[in-house]
Design a protein around this motif. Sequence first.
Motif, PDB file in Angstrom:
ATOM      1  N   GLU A   1      33.099  36.567  48.967  1.00 49.89           N
ATOM      2  CA  GLU A   1      32.567  36.521  47.521  1.00 49.89           C
ATOM      3  C   GLU A   1      32.787  37.553  46.827  1.00 49.89           C
ATOM      4  O   GLU A   1      33.233  37.590  45.677  1.00 49.89           O
ATOM      5  CB  GLU A   1      31.027  36.102  47.523  1.00 49.89           C
ATOM      6  CG  GLU A   1      30.583  35.611  45.931  1.00 49.89           C
ATOM      7  CD  GLU A   1      30.867  34.340  45.695  1.00 49.89           C
ATOM      8  OE1 GLU A   1      31.142  34.113  44.232  1.00 49.89           O
ATOM      9  OE2 GLU A   1      31.530  33.625  46.743  1.00 49.89           O
ATOM     10  N   ILE A   2      32.482  39.149  47.349  1.00 46.39           N
ATOM     11  CA  ILE A   2      32.947  40.166  46.911  1.00 46.39           C
ATOM     12  C   ILE A   2      34.243  40.253  46.591  1.00 46.39           C
ATOM     13  O   ILE A   2      34.861  40.707  45.532  1.00 46.39           O
ATOM     14  CB  ILE A   2      32.509  41.250  47.763  1.00 46.39           C
ATOM     15  CG1 ILE A   2      30.990  41.086  47.997  1.00 46.39           C
ATOM     16  CG2 ILE A   2      32.896  42.563  47.094  1.00 46.39           C
ATOM     17  CD1 ILE A   2      30.368  42.128  48.902  1.00 46.39           C
ATOM     18  N   SER A   3      35.076  40.019  47.496  1.00 42.55           N
ATOM     19  CA  SER A   3      36.736  40.122  47.489  1.00 42.55           C
ATOM     20  C   SER A   3      37.137  39.227  46.191  1.00 42.55           C
ATOM     21  O   SER A   3      37.940  39.421  45.359  1.00 42.55           O
ATOM     22  CB  SER A   3      37.193  39.828  48.618  1.00 42.55           C
ATOM     23  OG  SER A   3      38.581  40.077  48.524  1.00 42.55           O
ATOM     24  N   PHE A   4      36.469  37.891  46.025  1.00 40.31           N
ATOM     25  CA  PHE A   4      37.098  36.847  45.024  1.00 40.31           C
ATOM     26  C   PHE A   4      36.566  37.517  43.710  1.00 40.31           C
ATOM     27  O   PHE A   4      37.716  37.508  42.712  1.00 40.31           O
ATOM     28  CB  PHE A   4      36.401  35.598  45.394  1.00 40.31           C
ATOM     29  CG  PHE A   4      36.811  34.672  44.559  1.00 40.31           C
ATOM     30  CD1 PHE A   4      37.925  33.826  44.688  1.00 40.31           C
ATOM     31  CD2 PHE A   4      35.954  34.132  43.364  1.00 40.31           C
ATOM     32  CE1 PHE A   4      38.374  32.855  43.701  1.00 40.31           C
ATOM     33  CE2 PHE A   4      36.466  33.012  42.488  1.00 40.31           C
ATOM     34  CZ  PHE A   4      37.808  32.384  42.576  1.00 40.31           C
ATOM     35  N   ASN A   5      35.683  38.260  43.493  1.00 41.10           N
ATOM     36  CA  ASN A   5      35.276  38.424  42.070  1.00 41.10           C
ATOM     37  C   ASN A   5      35.686  39.952  41.965  1.00 41.10           C
ATOM     38  O   ASN A   5      35.494  40.477  40.612  1.00 41.10           O
ATOM     39  CB  ASN A   5      33.618  38.547  41.872  1.00 41.10           C
ATOM     40  CG  ASN A   5      33.328  36.902  42.216  1.00 41.10           C
ATOM     41  OD1 ASN A   5      33.784  36.036  41.306  1.00 41.10           O
ATOM     42  ND2 ASN A   5      32.029  36.912  42.635  1.00 41.10           N
ATOM     43  N   ALA A   6      36.427  40.741  42.843  1.00 43.83           N
ATOM     44  CA  ALA A   6      36.622  42.018  42.565  1.00 43.83           C
ATOM     45  C   ALA A   6      37.373  42.379  41.275  1.00 43.83           C
ATOM     46  O   ALA A   6      37.190  43.487  40.764  1.00 43.83           O
ATOM     47  CB  ALA A   6      36.945  42.755  43.854  1.00 43.83           C
ATOM     48  N   ALA A   7      38.827  41.741  41.191  1.00 44.29           N
ATOM     49  CA  ALA A   7      39.257  41.688  40.222  1.00 44.29           C
ATOM     50  C   ALA A   7      38.544  41.968  38.893  1.00 44.29           C
ATOM     51  O   ALA A   7      39.115  42.634  37.715  1.00 44.29           O
ATOM     52  CB  ALA A   7      40.334  40.626  40.158  1.00 44.29           C
ATOM     53  N   ASP A   8      37.467  41.128  38.713  1.00 45.07           N
ATOM     54  CA  ASP A   8      36.697  41.207  37.343  1.00 45.07           C
ATOM     55  C   ASP A   8      35.580  42.100  37.379  1.00 45.07           C
ATOM     56  O   ASP A   8      34.541  42.297  36.443  1.00 45.07           O
ATOM     57  CB  ASP A   8      35.970  39.752  37.107  1.00 45.07           C
ATOM     58  CG  ASP A   8      37.046  38.789  37.087  1.00 45.07           C
ATOM     59  OD1 ASP A   8      38.162  39.099  36.313  1.00 45.07           O
ATOM     60  OD2 ASP A   8      36.909  37.610  37.854  1.00 45.07           O
ATOM     61  N   GLN A   9      35.442  43.285  38.402  1.00 44.11           N
ATOM     62  CA  GLN A   9      34.218  44.056  38.482  1.00 44.11           C
ATOM     63  C   GLN A   9      34.752  45.456  38.526  1.00 44.11           C
ATOM     64  O   GLN A   9      33.990  46.185  39.074  1.00 44.11           O
ATOM     65  CB  GLN A   9      33.438  43.641  39.866  1.00 44.11           C
ATOM     66  CG  GLN A   9      33.080  42.293  39.574  1.00 44.11           C
ATOM     67  CD  GLN A   9      31.945  41.886  40.948  1.00 44.11           C
ATOM     68  OE1 GLN A   9      32.236  42.314  41.869  1.00 44.11           O
ATOM     69  NE2 GLN A   9      31.028  41.075  40.783  1.00 44.11           N
ATOM     70  N   ALA A  10      35.927  45.703  38.156  1.00 48.39           N
ATOM     71  CA  ALA A  10      36.351  47.278  37.983  1.00 48.39           C
ATOM     72  C   ALA A  10      35.238  48.246  37.659  1.00 48.39           C
ATOM     73  O   ALA A  10      34.788  47.857  36.592  1.00 48.39           O
ATOM     74  CB  ALA A  10      37.710  47.251  37.277  1.00 48.39           C
ATOM     75  N   GLY A  11      35.267  49.339  38.201  1.00 53.01           N
ATOM     76  CA  GLY A  11      34.188  50.021  37.961  1.00 53.01           C
ATOM     77  C   GLY A  11      32.820  50.164  38.434  1.00 53.01           C
ATOM     78  O   GLY A  11      31.862  50.838  38.212  1.00 53.01           O
TER      79      GLY A  11
END
Length: 466
Positions: A428-438
């Motif tokens: 789940e973390i890896s899937f959403n990582a691109a939208d959670q920079a910073g």
Amino acid sequence: RGKYFCTEKIIGSAIPNTQPPVEEVERSPLSIALKPREVVEQLNKFIVGQPEAKRAVAIALRNRWRRHRLADDLKNEVIPKNILMIGPTGCGKTEIARRIAKLSQAPFIKVEATKFTEVGFHGKDVDHIIRDLVEVSINMTRKRIKEEIKQNVSSVVEDRILDALVGTADEATRNSFREQMRKGELESQVIDIEMPLKSGTPAEKGAGLSVDNFPAGAVTEIFKLYTPRNGKKTERKKLPIQDARPILEELESEKLLEDYDVQKEAIASVEESGIVFIDEIDKLVSSGDYRGADASSEGVQRDLLPLIEGSTINTKYGNVNTDFILFIASGAFHASKPSDLLAELQGRLPIRVTLKGLTQEDLYRILTEPVTNLIRQQIEMLKSEGVELSFTDEAIREIARVSFMTNKSVENIGARRLHTVIERVIEEISFNAADQAGQKVEVTGDYVRGRVSDLLLSSDLRRYIL
């Protein structure tokens, strides 16, 4: 007790070495040899536990070096002590082989025993092992020689680039341009160089001419028009210096390699320092009491006997003697025992090392101790997205516990189970990582339990499925 899968290469400068006597051939792979303790220390950076296996391969490597210090009459009598590693899947057998390949600086090949068939059947016979090993040695030898002549090549290429830039100018002008080039001020300057034609160009194909209806002798005359006198097809091309330099370096390297007998050096390297790792050797044991001809079982065992004992194999580069090649075999032996192998083959693998299965503590150490452990890999991967990922110690121990319990209740695949569990945890973390920079993300023990609860449930249910 454990192993760790990774792709990072061991940095050569970090590997200590001993200085060989002056009389030893400088380009020999055996001119640099690690002490057994140093080999074990290097293996400890990437593999957890299994001290007996590490010591066995470390001694075997050092014995290659020792043998070359003996007098000629005794040297030819000392043969390698081949090794048989026994242990469950995922405990570190193959990983030890991978790391040894990088440490040994010698021709090394890893093969699956199940790939080969008995001579006379369709498929590869075991002689291909040595032929492939020679190919590895050829590439290693070429790479090593190219590294040795790198300085000379750079000097020649520099002069060729200067010739293209200033032609026959006086020495002062050449030195001025040479200084600018070394400072990198002329990298975008376009020069005219001569380079080989790429395969498939019109000249390479005879300018698209069909030769089917030409009279005898005419074809030869036609192709003479497209082939320079030196036999190599070339073309002139304009390129920036930064693009032309690697092309010229490759051409000069190939030209200087002609002064070396690469094939002879490569074959000598295989015969004196080659290492063959044969994995899954337990799969060559026939099930039941059947002892007839088997294309991929005992027939392959019989074919391996002369190869390991010492024989001469014919390759396209010449004959190769296998007397002093070190063979390391490994197998899980779940459905069979080492004693089920042919007695003659057992005798040719005199050193037996038993690797232990992984405990829960071993799995925890695999996640934390190796230089490039799985936890660090995941952290660095998400850092590329700008996400700061962290794991609590409780989370890491929970991952180890779940992996151990799943191995115990479903199928024991050793350290490979850690990949399954970690991917489930951070999916789940890896899937959403691109939208959670910073952002900062912390993985806790509770989060791990929430993500893998279905994994443990399915493993519990399997006990009741007939």
